[in-house]
Scaffold this motif. Structure first.
Motif, PDB file in Angstrom:
ATOM      1  N   PRO A 231       7.145  51.884  -6.204  1.00  0.00           N
ATOM      2  CA  PRO A 231       5.997  51.298  -5.504  1.00  0.00           C
ATOM      3  C   PRO A 231       4.801  51.024  -6.414  1.00  0.00           C
ATOM      4  O   PRO A 231       4.648  51.636  -7.479  1.00  0.00           O
TER       5      PRO A 231
ATOM      6  N   LYS B 133       6.195  48.102  -1.962  1.00  0.00           N
ATOM      7  CA  LYS B 133       7.414  48.876  -2.238  1.00  0.00           C
ATOM      8  C   LYS B 133       7.886  48.660  -3.668  1.00  0.00           C
ATOM      9  O   LYS B 133       8.400  49.565  -4.316  1.00  0.00           O
ATOM     10  N   SER B 134       7.726  47.454  -4.161  1.00  0.00           N
ATOM     11  CA  SER B 134       8.097  47.143  -5.536  1.00  0.00           C
ATOM     12  C   SER B 134       7.329  45.905  -5.954  1.00  0.00           C
ATOM     13  O   SER B 134       6.598  45.324  -5.148  1.00  0.00           O
TER      14      SER B 134
ATOM     15  N   VAL C 252       2.731  57.676  -2.148  1.00  0.00           N
ATOM     16  CA  VAL C 252       3.833  57.296  -3.049  1.00  0.00           C
ATOM     17  C   VAL C 252       4.619  58.538  -3.494  1.00  0.00           C
ATOM     18  O   VAL C 252       5.851  58.509  -3.576  1.00  0.00           O
TER      19      VAL C 252
END
Ligand code: G3H
Ligand code: MG
Length: 282
Positions: free
Chosen positions: A64, A75-76, A212
């Protein structure tokens, strides 16, 4: 690998990026080696995702990404928002009241522009004053013009105000206290005065780091975090080891437990390489 942390959280401007806004080859190689060894590298920045993509090319991040100072956690690098935080309606109304008050000339300073993100796009009071190259670096969507008398009903993720360069900082501090403090909010100048940023008062890079870490299944005490600014303070305070850059501001230097060389001296990788060589924590 003699390294006792389970994740590396790293700020961009003033930390991983040098003064040319580039990640040096040494920093890139060092962080990619950690990633290859299973240590996640989490970017935590005030920037938008689009500008993160632009400056992190070559970095093999697949975890993340904390953007907009924690207001938008992706998320990415290509992923969706895992957590989007909004300015609540009461604060939103107070902000627009403050803006109108200033724009009507009832203040010692003047707002040159107002910009804000919503889940549905980006608004600006004076789009013609935006530098189009600068804008396209940071935002994907077209800009919508803000009608200050009829602001959009949609929820707002974070505000940016640009005052005039000669603005009186003290006058603004007095005004902002009146408007924002009762609502628990605080303005920030992460981009440097006279830029002012305001997101959800409940969110910062520290709360985002907690989110996270939960997602990654690690404890914040097992994190090493690097930063240089006031927007890094909560992250540096909560991490197992918070490291301030030599070029950091007083807020970050005060809270950090350790100090790295400056961003122009590859401070992040030099610090991490020392930890690896020492085979212990400090
Ligand atoms: O909004 C962006 C500012 O330049 C702060 O960025 O959090 O990566 O230092 P940073
Ligand atoms: Mg920074």
């Amino acid at each position: 690998m003699g390294f006792n942390y389970k994740a590396i959280f790293v700020d961009l401007d003033g930390t991983l990026l040098n003064s040319q806004k580039v990640i040096s080859q040494r920093n890139l190689k060092c962080l990619n080696e950690f990633i290859d060894n299973g240590i996640p590298v989490v970017i935590a920045t005030g920037r938008t995702l689009k500008s993160v993509k632009k400056v992190t090319q070559g970095l093999k991040i697949d975890t993340p990404i904390i953007t907009l100072n924690g207001n938008d956690i992706r998320k990415s690098i290509d992923g969706y928002s895992m957590m989007l935080s909004y300015v609540d309606n009461q604060l939103k109304e107070a902000i627009f009241a403050m803006c109108k008050n200033i724009l009507n000339g009832n203040s010692d300073y003047y707002i040159q522009n107002i910009l804000f993100d919503t889940a549905n796009g980006f608004y600006c009071l004076h789009p013609n004053l935006l530098d189009s190259n600068e804008f396209s670096t940071h935002y994907d969507s077209d800009v919508k013009e803000l009608d200050i008398d009829n602001p959009p009903a949609e929820s707002i993720v974070s505000f940016l105000f640009l005052l005039t360069p000669d603005s009186n900082r003290e006058a603004f501090l007095t005004e902002q206290t009146k408007f924002f403090k009762p609502l628990g909010a605080k303005f920030c100048t992460f981009n440097g005065w006279p830029w002012i940023e305001l997101g959800s008062p409940k969110v910062n890079k520290g709360t985002a780091m907690q989110y996270v870490c939960d997602y990654l299944g690690i404890n914040m005490k097992d994190v090493i975090a690097f930063g240089d600014g006031e927007n890094d303070v909560e992250m540096l305070a909560e991490a197992g080891l918070g490291v301030a850059m030599a070029n950091a501001d007083l807020h970050a230097l005060k809270i950090a437990k350790a100090k790295a060389l400056s961003n122009d001296e590859d401070g992040v990788s030099v610090f991490l390489e020392h930890l690896k060589q020492a085979g212990n924590i400090q």
